[in-house]
Design an enzyme around this catalytic site. Structure first.
Site, short mmCIF file in Angstrom:
data_model
loop_
_atom_site.label_atom_id
_atom_site.label_comp_id
_atom_site.label_asym_id
_atom_site.label_seq_id
_atom_site.Cartn_x
_atom_site.Cartn_y
_atom_site.Cartn_z
N ASP A 79 0.87 -1.16 0.00
CA ASP A 79 0.00 0.00 0.00
C ASP A 79 0.91 1.22 0.00
O ASP A 79 2.07 1.13 0.38
CB ASP A 79 -0.89 -0.03 1.25
CG ASP A 79 -1.79 1.19 1.36
OD1 ASP A 79 -2.38 1.58 0.34
OD2 ASP A 79 -1.89 1.75 2.47
N ASP A 127 -0.02 5.11 0.83
CA ASP A 127 -0.16 6.17 1.83
C ASP A 127 -0.02 5.62 3.24
O ASP A 127 -0.68 4.65 3.63
CB ASP A 127 -1.53 6.84 1.69
CG ASP A 127 -1.70 7.51 0.34
OD1 ASP A 127 -0.70 7.62 -0.40
OD2 ASP A 127 -2.83 7.91 0.02
#
Length: 277
Positions: free
Chosen positions: A18, A20
């Site tokens: 992922d 952020d």
């Protein structure tokens, strides 16, 4: 324990990240928010309307239904945005804005996975106009992200073609495993959010990174490793080690989160002006 040597007689493997709050210390779209606002992609009135949505998103309190409402609203708001303008804004500010906020720990992991012979794949709900350049900067082999439909005029129509969120991330990983020959039980995944549980469950080596409360609870219950990343580093300092030529991204996407990110910036500025007055 990260296996530093990949046995090439076995099926291929990958590490799925992922973006952020996992690889970078902030929201990717929030990082570009000032540049997007200055570029005129969103006006002040629309920004203020999304202030609450942005607050909920950044606070980590958005549930599935709220995320769905956010997706519909933002896709409509992005209607008419010129895609080339978004790309140019990101390209002009990428190094200055992203270099300082890469987690040193994430950069080290990316380097280690590449040295072990694994592909590195960024899997993000944000759009490719933001995520793909960051992926190239990191030396990622592929990017999976949200995409909006682009009309013949080169602008977003407001329709969502693909939403890289929750279960769809896991589906994309499984499709990649099928097309690239990844052995998912030997693959790795990293995320900070409980919304990525399907992605983490798809691999044999899931890791919770700076996890939210729900993901931390799940990670403890399932005995998953919990990693704390807290040292941002200028990517330029690590670029020689990370400069692996990227392969074409799997999924193109739209900068769907830019509107909400900008909303928070404008709302905060207006509140500060009001308090000073």
């Amino acid at each position: 324990m990260l296996n530093l040597v990949e046995n090439h007689s076995l099926p291929r493997t990958a590490a799925f990240f992922d973006l952020d709050k996992t690889v970078i210390a902030k929201s990717s779209t929030l990082t570009f928010s000032k540049s997007f606002y200055q570029g005129g992609l969103i006006n002040r009135r629309a920004a203020l309307r999304t202030a609450y949505i942005q607050f909920v998103f950044l606070a980590g309190g958005a549930d599935h239904d709220q995320m769905e409402r956010m997706r519909k609203y933002l896709s409509a708001m992005c209607r008419g945005w010129n895609v080339q303008q978004v790309k140019e804004i990101v390209a002009e500010t990428l190094h200055d804005l992203i270099d300082p906020i890469i987690y040193d720990e994430a950069a080290s992991l990316i380097e280690q996975h590449h040295k072990a012979g694994r592909d590195v794949v960024i899997v993000s709900t944000s759009g490719a106009e933001v995520v793909e350049p960051i992926g190239e900067l990191l030396g990622a082999d592929r990017v999976v992200a949200t995409r909006l439909v682009v009309g013949e005029d080169g602008c977003f129509t407001g329709e969502v073609e693909y939403y890289a969120y929750g279960p769809t991330k896991a589906e994309a990983i499984k499709e990649l495993a099928s097309s690239e020959g990844y052995d998912l039980p030997r693959c790795y995944a990293y995320s900070d959010s409980a919304t990525d549980l399907p992605m983490l469950e798809s691999v044999g080596h899931p890791h919770a990174v700076n996890p939210d409360r729900t993901l931390r609870r799940e990670a403890v219950a399932r005995a998953w490793p919990i990693l704390n990343f807290h040292r941002p580093v200028r990517l330029k300092q690590r670029l020689p080690a990370l400069s692996v030529p990227p392969r074409p991204a799997l999924v193109a996407a739209a900068a769907i989160g830019a509107a909400a990110a900008t909303a928070g910036l404008v709302w905060y500025a207006s509140r500060r002006r009001a308090s000073v007055a």
